[in-house]
Design an enzyme around this catalytic site. Structure first.
Site, PDB file in Angstrom:
ATOM      1  CG  ASP A 121      -5.695  49.445  -6.554  1.00  0.00           C
ATOM      2  OD1 ASP A 121      -5.969  50.396  -7.303  1.00  0.00           O
ATOM      3  OD2 ASP A 121      -5.303  49.596  -5.393  1.00  0.00           O
ATOM      4  CB  CYS A 134     -14.293  46.814  -6.827  1.00  0.00           C
ATOM      5  SG  CYS A 134     -12.835  45.791  -6.960  1.00  0.00           S
ATOM      6  CD  GLU A 137      -2.090  48.304  -4.053  1.00  0.00           C
ATOM      7  OE1 GLU A 137      -2.499  47.323  -4.714  1.00  0.00           O
ATOM      8  OE2 GLU A 137      -2.793  48.937  -3.266  1.00  0.00           O
ATOM      9  CG  ASP A 195      -7.802  48.271  -3.083  1.00  0.00           C
ATOM     10  OD1 ASP A 195      -8.856  47.636  -2.983  1.00  0.00           O
ATOM     11  OD2 ASP A 195      -6.697  47.717  -3.176  1.00  0.00           O
ATOM     12  CE  LYS A 196      -4.427  52.659  -3.543  1.00  0.00           C
ATOM     13  NZ  LYS A 196      -4.826  51.285  -3.897  1.00  0.00           N
ATOM     14  CB  SER A 225      -1.872  44.116  -3.262  1.00  0.00           C
ATOM     15  OG  SER A 225      -3.127  43.523  -3.030  1.00  0.00           O
TER      16      SER A 225
END
Length: 558
Positions: free
Chosen positions: A80, A48, A445, A122-123, A471
């Site tokens: 993640d 990512c 998650e 994600d975060k 998730s």
């Protein structure tokens, strides 16, 4: 325009500061211009983010060509996908706070005048936006882009398919060779997980809430348009500085309503609830779980996106991306059109300038008149099991009412082991507790757990309830964010094996069928647990974190 960086570089007393900048190649001309921070979360932890340092070069070019002096810096990002299913996932939500904290500190320390924030996993998306809200300097968020789908046996696949394949392998429905072959092709290049999982959901929200440029959410990470959007974001922040537009002018209550609308229309991740609550508290907007329900009930679900649907972000991009979704919603007056955005124009002006038309020949986006569901997909539940609320995503689900017996686990690993041993049966309600923001800590998650259930064909034949979270790739009757959490004595801590649990998605209810007297007696016997961490970042987080119903932000206790 306010130029805070002058505090650092002007006057005889700042000669040492200028000397240090000149050591990095800056000239007096460079020092005379506004300083713009260009933050990114690039690292080798995850596909990512692996390309973000390269993308930052284009943001800096946009700043420089618009009369600013860019200053690049990096911050952390947890993968993640790779942290999933073990102790490492406890660090994920904590990283959101650390990302926000570190960007805030860099901008404050060096008195940067504006900020371009580039993020992938994600975060790092909400973390970057939270920093922008705190700092309230002219800011533009830009997404690193989605990964391309892999191709396996002629079909598009994502990492979700690999997680679910693990469950199928455990159930004896898939060979080890087939699992390996899928693993080898599921993630072909750089970019964030390909479905409408958390990263793509939050990227979509960044457009809808106005903090990112129109059209910037959907182009893949490896697409040349991604570099163009990053470059344009560098130019846009200079325009915001010139016009004096700040995050507080953009991130209004009406903008948050637009964000919730998009999250429901696209079948987005349950994490959107957590992150929007957190962002609202950073900017000072009063947002509650009731607001999510209010918006959901008027918002049709129109994008057939994974995990509840069929398509990936690449497919949505091919037909026009988030602007096409928003123009569809605009037809039914479902957006607050007069909100300000980082273009310096209103949402309506942005959408009116984009020439897109709905095609009947595509299947990704349904007509607004005939949606997939008449109402949105992010449902807030309340009841005796979660008095302060819980969240479930109903995209792709058919079950509306479920009654079952509790199977209680105090750790994610224990639940996963039981699922792997095929001990979870139809009509069970799997309870996973002490995994909340404080209890975990970090509110893990649980894609490994939920995907294993789906892989065993139990996705809607059992229910799962946790004070942890899921998730964006999770699907099925999986209910997270149960509040208050077990670690603070929430009712989820009082459940016993065999208790009857009733879930009704029509009535938005989730209840433990035990009398108030019995619950009161159990509460007398309950004792808080010793923290899992007594020092370090996770211990600090646990000592400061609020409830999931408040966004699980860290809040000083004055």
């Amino acid at each position: 325009m306010e130029i805070s960086s002058r505090n650092v570089v002007e006057g005889p007393s700042r000669a040492p500061h200028r000397a240090m900048y000149k050591a990095m190649g800056l000239t007096d001309n460079d020092l005379g211009k506004p300083f713009i921070g260009v933050s990114h979360t690039g690292n080798e932890a995850t596909p990512c983010n692996i390309h973000l340092e390269r993308l930052s070069i284009h943001a800096k070019a946009g700043v420089k060509e618009s009369g600013g002096t860019p200053r690049e810096f990096a911050t952390i990002a947890v993968s993640d996908g790779i942290a999933m299913g073990h102790e490492g996932m406890k660090s994920s939500l904590v990283s959101r706070e650390i990302i926000a904290d570190s960007i805030e500190l860099m901008v404050r320390a060096h008195q940067y005048d504006g900020l371009v924030g580039i993020a992938g996993c994600d975060k790092s998306l909400p973390g970057s936006m939270m920093a922008m809200a705190r700092l309230n300097v002219p800011s533009v968020f830009v997404y690193g882009g989605t990964i391309m789908p892999g191709i396996y046996e002629g079909k598009q696949v994502t990492v979700q398919d690999v997680y679910e394949a693990v469950g199928a392998y455990d159930a004896g429905q898939l060979t080890l060779e087939a699992l390996k072959n899928l693993e080898n092709v599921a993630c072909p290049n750089a970019g964030s997980c390909g479905g409408m999982y958390t990263a793509n959901t939050m990227a979509s929200i960044s457009e809808a809430i106005g903090i990112a440029l129109p059209g910037s959410a959907s182009p893949p990470a490896e697409d040349p348009r991604r570099e163009k959007f990053v470059y344009q974001s560098g130019k846009a922040v200079m325009n915001l500085l010139e016009t004096g537009i700040r995050p507080k002018d953009i991130l209004t209550y009406e903008a948050f309503e637009n964000a919730i609308t998009i999250a429901n229309a696209i079948g987005g991740s349950t994490n959107a609830v957590l992150h929007l609550l957190a962002l609202s508290r950073e900017i000072g907007v009063h947002l509650t779980l009731e607001d999510f329900e209010k918006v959901r009930k008027r918002t049709p679900h129109i994008a057939d996106m994974r995990p509840g649907g069929f398509y990936v972000m690449l497919d949505l991009d091919k037909i026009g991306g988030i602007p096409l979704v928003m123009k569809s919603l605009q037809k039914k007056n479902l957006l607050n059109e007069n909100v300000l955005t980082v273009t310096g124009k209103t949402m309506k002006q942005n959408l009116d300038s984009i020439q897109l038309s709905f095609s009947e020949h595509q299947k990704v986006l349904k007509p607004i008149e005939t949606p997939i569901h008449d109402v949105g997909t992010l449902t807030i539940l309340r009841g005796s099991l979660a008095p302060d609320g819980a969240v479930v995503k109903v995209a792709g689900m058919h079950t509306v009412e479920f009654v079952g017996k509790a199977r209680v686990f105090d750790r994610e690993e224990d639940a996963f082991d039981a699922i792997s041993r095929r001990e979870i049966k139809e009509h069970d309600v799997v309870i996973i507790r002490y995994e909340g923001p404080k209890g975990g800590p970090g509110m893990r998650e649980m894609l490994g757990v939920t995907a294993a259930l789906v892989g065993q064909k139990l996705g809607e034949k059992v229910a799962l309830v946790t004070d942890g979270r899921f998730s964006g790739a999770t699907r099925g009757l999986m209910i997270g964010h149960a509040s208050p959490e077990a670690a603070v004595g929430g009712n989820i801590a009082l459940v016993k094996d065999g208790d009857e649990i009733r879930i009704n998605l029509t009535k938005n209810s989730i209840d433990i069928m035990v009398s108030e007297e019995e619950l009161a007696e159990r509460r007398k016997q309950w004792k808080p647990r010793k923290p899992n961490y007594e020092r370090g970042a996770l211990a600090k987080f646990a000592s400061l974190v609020t409830s999931a119903s408040e966004g699980a932000i860290t809040k000083p206790k004055w």
